[in-house]
Design a protein around this motif. Sequence first.
Motif, short mmCIF file in Angstrom:
data_model
loop_
_atom_site.label_atom_id
_atom_site.label_comp_id
_atom_site.label_asym_id
_atom_site.label_seq_id
_atom_site.Cartn_x
_atom_site.Cartn_y
_atom_site.Cartn_z
N TYR A 29 82.57 62.74 56.00
CA TYR A 29 81.95 61.73 55.14
C TYR A 29 82.98 60.78 54.54
CZ TYR A 29 77.72 64.29 55.83
OH TYR A 29 76.63 64.88 56.44
N TYR A 30 82.54 59.55 54.30
CA TYR A 30 83.36 58.55 53.62
C TYR A 30 83.03 58.69 52.14
CZ TYR A 30 85.01 53.89 52.20
OH TYR A 30 85.66 52.85 51.58
N VAL A 31 83.98 59.17 51.36
CA VAL A 31 83.71 59.58 49.99
C VAL A 31 84.36 58.61 48.99
CG1 VAL A 31 83.94 61.45 48.30
CG2 VAL A 31 83.65 61.99 50.73
N VAL A 32 83.56 58.16 48.02
CA VAL A 32 84.06 57.27 46.98
C VAL A 32 83.79 57.92 45.62
CG1 VAL A 32 83.95 54.98 45.94
CG2 VAL A 32 83.56 55.25 48.41
N ALA A 33 84.85 58.31 44.93
CA ALA A 33 84.74 58.78 43.55
C ALA A 33 85.40 57.72 42.68
CB ALA A 33 85.43 60.13 43.36
N PHE A 34 84.83 57.46 41.52
CA PHE A 34 85.34 56.37 40.68
C PHE A 34 85.03 56.68 39.22
CE2 PHE A 34 81.14 55.68 42.26
CZ PHE A 34 80.40 55.20 41.19
N ASP A 35 85.76 56.02 38.34
CA ASP A 35 85.56 56.20 36.91
C ASP A 35 84.65 55.09 36.38
OD1 ASP A 35 87.33 58.29 37.04
OD2 ASP A 35 89.03 57.18 36.20
N LEU A 36 83.56 55.49 35.74
CA LEU A 36 82.68 54.51 35.12
C LEU A 36 83.24 54.13 33.74
CD1 LEU A 36 79.07 55.86 35.79
CD2 LEU A 36 79.96 53.62 36.49
N PRO A 37 83.28 52.85 33.41
CA PRO A 37 83.70 52.45 32.08
C PRO A 37 82.80 53.10 31.02
CG PRO A 37 83.50 50.54 33.52
CD PRO A 37 82.90 51.70 34.24
N PRO A 38 83.35 53.61 29.92
CA PRO A 38 84.73 53.55 29.48
C PRO A 38 85.49 54.85 29.77
CG PRO A 38 83.39 54.30 27.65
CD PRO A 38 82.48 54.18 28.86
N PHE A 39 85.05 55.61 30.75
CA PHE A 39 85.62 56.95 30.98
C PHE A 39 86.78 56.90 31.97
CE2 PHE A 39 81.17 57.54 29.71
CZ PHE A 39 81.37 58.29 28.57
N GLY A 40 87.46 58.04 32.08
CA GLY A 40 88.58 58.13 33.01
C GLY A 40 89.62 57.07 32.71
N LEU A 41 90.11 56.43 33.76
CA LEU A 41 91.15 55.40 33.60
C LEU A 41 90.56 54.01 33.79
CD1 LEU A 41 94.08 57.20 35.48
CD2 LEU A 41 93.48 57.28 33.04
N SER A 42 89.25 53.88 33.58
CA SER A 42 88.57 52.60 33.77
C SER A 42 88.83 51.66 32.59
CB SER A 42 87.07 52.84 33.89
OG SER A 42 86.59 53.37 32.66
N ASP A 43 88.28 50.46 32.69
CA ASP A 43 88.38 49.47 31.61
C ASP A 43 87.71 50.01 30.35
OD1 ASP A 43 88.43 47.18 30.04
OD2 ASP A 43 88.01 45.85 31.73
N LYS A 44 88.36 49.79 29.21
CA LYS A 44 87.83 50.30 27.93
C LYS A 44 87.40 49.16 26.99
CE LYS A 44 89.56 54.59 28.81
NZ LYS A 44 89.51 54.52 30.25
N SER A 45 87.30 47.95 27.52
CA SER A 45 87.00 46.82 26.65
C SER A 45 85.66 47.00 25.93
CB SER A 45 86.93 45.53 27.46
OG SER A 45 86.36 44.49 26.68
N PRO A 46 85.63 46.83 24.60
CA PRO A 46 84.36 46.95 23.87
C PRO A 46 83.39 45.82 24.20
CG PRO A 46 86.14 46.34 22.37
CD PRO A 46 86.77 46.62 23.70
N GLU A 47 83.87 44.81 24.94
CA GLU A 47 83.01 43.67 25.30
C GLU A 47 82.13 43.98 26.52
OE1 GLU A 47 83.03 41.16 23.19
OE2 GLU A 47 84.58 42.33 22.17
N LEU A 48 82.42 45.05 27.23
CA LEU A 48 81.65 45.36 28.44
C LEU A 48 80.25 45.84 28.10
CD1 LEU A 48 84.26 47.26 30.67
CD2 LEU A 48 83.44 44.92 30.94
N ASP A 49 79.36 45.72 29.08
CA ASP A 49 78.00 46.26 28.95
C ASP A 49 78.05 47.71 29.43
OD1 ASP A 49 75.35 46.99 29.12
OD2 ASP A 49 74.72 45.24 30.29
N TYR A 50 77.79 48.64 28.51
CA TYR A 50 77.87 50.07 28.84
C TYR A 50 76.49 50.71 29.01
CZ TYR A 50 82.83 49.81 27.71
OH TYR A 50 84.16 49.49 27.71
N SER A 51 75.47 49.89 29.19
CA SER A 51 74.13 50.45 29.38
C SER A 51 74.05 51.17 30.73
CB SER A 51 73.08 49.35 29.34
OG SER A 51 73.23 48.48 30.44
#
Length: 267
Positions: A29-51
């Motif tokens: 399988y082609y596997v993609v794991a990623f960090d959703l903002p604001p978790f992990g090492l993702s963007d932590k900007s308070p301006e983002l939409d976190y819905s």
Amino acid sequence: DSAVMLIHGFGGSTFTWRDTIDVLVDAGYYVVAFDLPPFGLSDKSPELDYSRRAHADIVAGLMDELSIETATIVGHSMGGSTTAYFAVAYPERVDKLVFVAGGVFEASSANDNEDTVSSGGSPLGFLSGIDLDSEQAVFIIETALIPATFASIIETAYFDSNIMTDEVVAGYARPILTDNWGAGFIAYLNAVDENPISMDDLVEAVDMPVLIMWGEEDTWVPIEMGLMMDEVLANSTLITYANVGHLPMEETVDAFNTDLIAFLNQQ
């Protein structure tokens, strides 16, 4: 059907899938794991939409960027709500769905039309005394949630706390050593979905195969949620694990991987 998107839960990151990724890759399988903002090492900007809807759009955008037309979407805990939102918004892009202890609905009754999709279980008692709108909120959270505190919270997710080695503590605590994590965390906690989807919306959207995987000793998102989802989703299979808590992919690695691959391999 070869792409698999792995979506972590609250407080998680790609680290959550450390025992899953290589096994799925070895299975073809082609596997993609990623960090959703604001978790992990993702963007932590308070301006983002976190819905949750925005999180689902991030998954779609990442698939676009990687030229993935359709995929199996695997969501753990909070990632289960992202998975549900994705399935409702982009059903044509879903091969199969997997909910792992998916913190999907607030209400316990499948017959209650007031069900709304939740952001997933987490013992957030430590936040109860903090005014998240106050100017001090970021300072208070960043002071209170040091790695040791964070580890003690994560530990409650496991049935057998011996899994919490120093390496696991470090892996989960790494994001709270990054800049600006407190501001992003508070923005996430304050995020609101204007038109939350309901269980009926999910049932209507989902005609693809669904696998529901749950630890029988889960104290974060009780197994009753999985039983309810299995009852109302047309094409679902429920697999439960004895003596396992909220993190079956870490607590019963071989059984979890075997069951997941068997489901992915089904035509």
